[in-house]
Design an enzyme around this catalytic site. Structure first.
Site, PDB file in Angstrom:
ATOM      1  N   TYR A  60       0.843  -1.197   0.000  1.00  7.91           N
ATOM      2  CA  TYR A  60       0.000   0.000   0.000  1.00  7.91           C
ATOM      3  C   TYR A  60       0.884   1.255   0.000  1.00  7.91           C
ATOM      4  CZ  TYR A  60      -3.444  -3.469   1.515  1.00  7.91           C
ATOM      5  OH  TYR A  60      -4.233  -4.587   1.624  1.00  7.91           O
ATOM      6  N   HIS A 143       0.454 -12.290   0.275  1.00 11.90           N
ATOM      7  CA  HIS A 143      -0.334 -11.314  -0.471  1.00 11.90           C
ATOM      8  C   HIS A 143      -0.411 -11.597  -1.978  1.00 11.90           C
ATOM      9  CE1 HIS A 143      -1.284  -6.698  -0.748  1.00 11.90           C
ATOM     10  NE2 HIS A 143      -2.367  -7.440  -0.804  1.00 11.90           N
TER      11      HIS A 143
END
Length: 342
Positions: A60, A143
């Site tokens: 992010y 992820h």
């Protein structure tokens, strides 16, 4: 806490009481510029409201979100909150930083290296702890091992095979050592979660955009039974489909999120009509709907302003009439077997 005895494991899965959590995507400037001042105001508002679960990732903003969370959380008592981050994407500072095109609103100098090996997992966690300024993670998600990740160096199945031999046993070992409390994968499609449940022993997986008022049939009927069989649990993310349900001109994530299927637009219109007939805020209903399954141990929402996170938190305390849910089922806008708030 439940005990899992499948695959020869008697590991008691980490399953905290249900939590409402703050997600880190907006604080990585995914959709727009969020200033440091606003980011810390969001975190302060969340903390003041009693929110104690924080989900973040190196991805992010290519480190930006973790640094912001860290600046806030490292001053808090570690036992008072739960934090999850992610592995599989190592960050490397670079003068050219060609990957900053992935996050044009982030000032990060980093590039991404995909690494699902055991050593890559260790390195990733160490790096995250440094950016966060804390000494431990509660939950680690592997992820984006998923078919929708077009940035992987080879097919997602090949990368998954690397994780089966590397990341998954390494995280299991770290859990047994007490370095983390639980692990799983964080993905946007159901197939990798079904596979990790079959081939490893995860505690909790992040279902990033698969269970919302708009789209939930597959997760409800295919994924949830497998999760129950393994006595695992799910963190539900993107219950608003990246803001689509609350009116944003995008559906989920990615460079083509503005290409919204006509069927989804029509369904949102019908949902809004039913909500208006019952005096219900559709965003509130969407959040509560995604939090209702028995397999959900947390609901994570993103926020780009302090007003947004406080509104979402308030929505979780708001009562919605049973007639609203009954009409959604009568109009076949949600599945007949979909759990709804009591």
């Amino acid at each position: 806490m439940k005990t899992n005895t499948s695959n020869g494991s008697n590991h008691a899965h980490y399953k905290p009481p249900f939590r409402f959590g703050l997600g880190g995507v907006p604080l990585g400037n995914e959709f727009a510029v969020v200033t440091d001042k606003d980011a810390y105001a969001i975190l302060e508002a969340a903390w003041s409201a009693g929110i104690r679960y924080y989900d973040v990732s190196p991805w992010y903003g290519l480190g930006l979100a973790e640094r912001r969370y860290g600046n806030f959380l490292h001053n808090k008592k570690r036992s008072e909150y739960v934090v999850s981050s992610k592995v599989g994407k190592l960050l490397k500072a670079s003068r050219t930083a060609k990957d900053n095109g992935l996050f044009p609103f982030s000032p990060s100098p980093n590039e991404v290296i995909f690494d699902y090996t055991a050593s890559g997992v260790r390195r990733s966690i160490e790096d995250s702890l440094q950016r966060l300024g804390i000494d431990s993670l509660d939950i680690v998600f592997v992820h984006d091992l998923s078919s929708d990740n077009k940035l992987l160096p080879t097919s997602w199945q090949e990368q998954f095979d690397i994780a089966v031999k590397g990341a998954f046993p390494e995280l299991t070992g770290m859990r047994e050592e007490g370095l983390i409390k639980g692990w799983g994968i964080g993905v946007n499609t159901p197939e990798p979660i079904l596979r990790v449940l079959a081939e490893a022993d995860p505690d909790v997986c992040l279902m990033a955009s698969q269970y919302s008022l708009i789209d939930h049939k597959n997760a409800l009927n295919q994924l949830f039974p497998a999760v129950r069989t393994k006595n695992a649990s799910l963190v539900v993310g993107s219950s608003l489909n990246a803001g689509f349900i609350s009116g944003s001109p995008r559906y989920n994530y990615g460079k083509e999120s503005y290409k919204i299927p006509t069927g989804f637009l029509e369904k949102r219109k019908k949902l809004l009509e039913v909500a208006a007939n019952h005096g219900v805020d559709l965003r509130t209903a969407a959040l509560q709907f995604s939090a209702s399954p028995d397999v959900a141990t947390a609901l994570v929402v993103g926020a780009s302003s302090e007003q947004q996170i406080l509104a979402d938190y308030t929505s979780m305390q708001t009562r919605i009439p049973a007639e609203f849910w009954a009409e959604l089922k009568a109009q076949q806008l949600i599945e007949q077997n979909a759990p709804t708030p009591a």
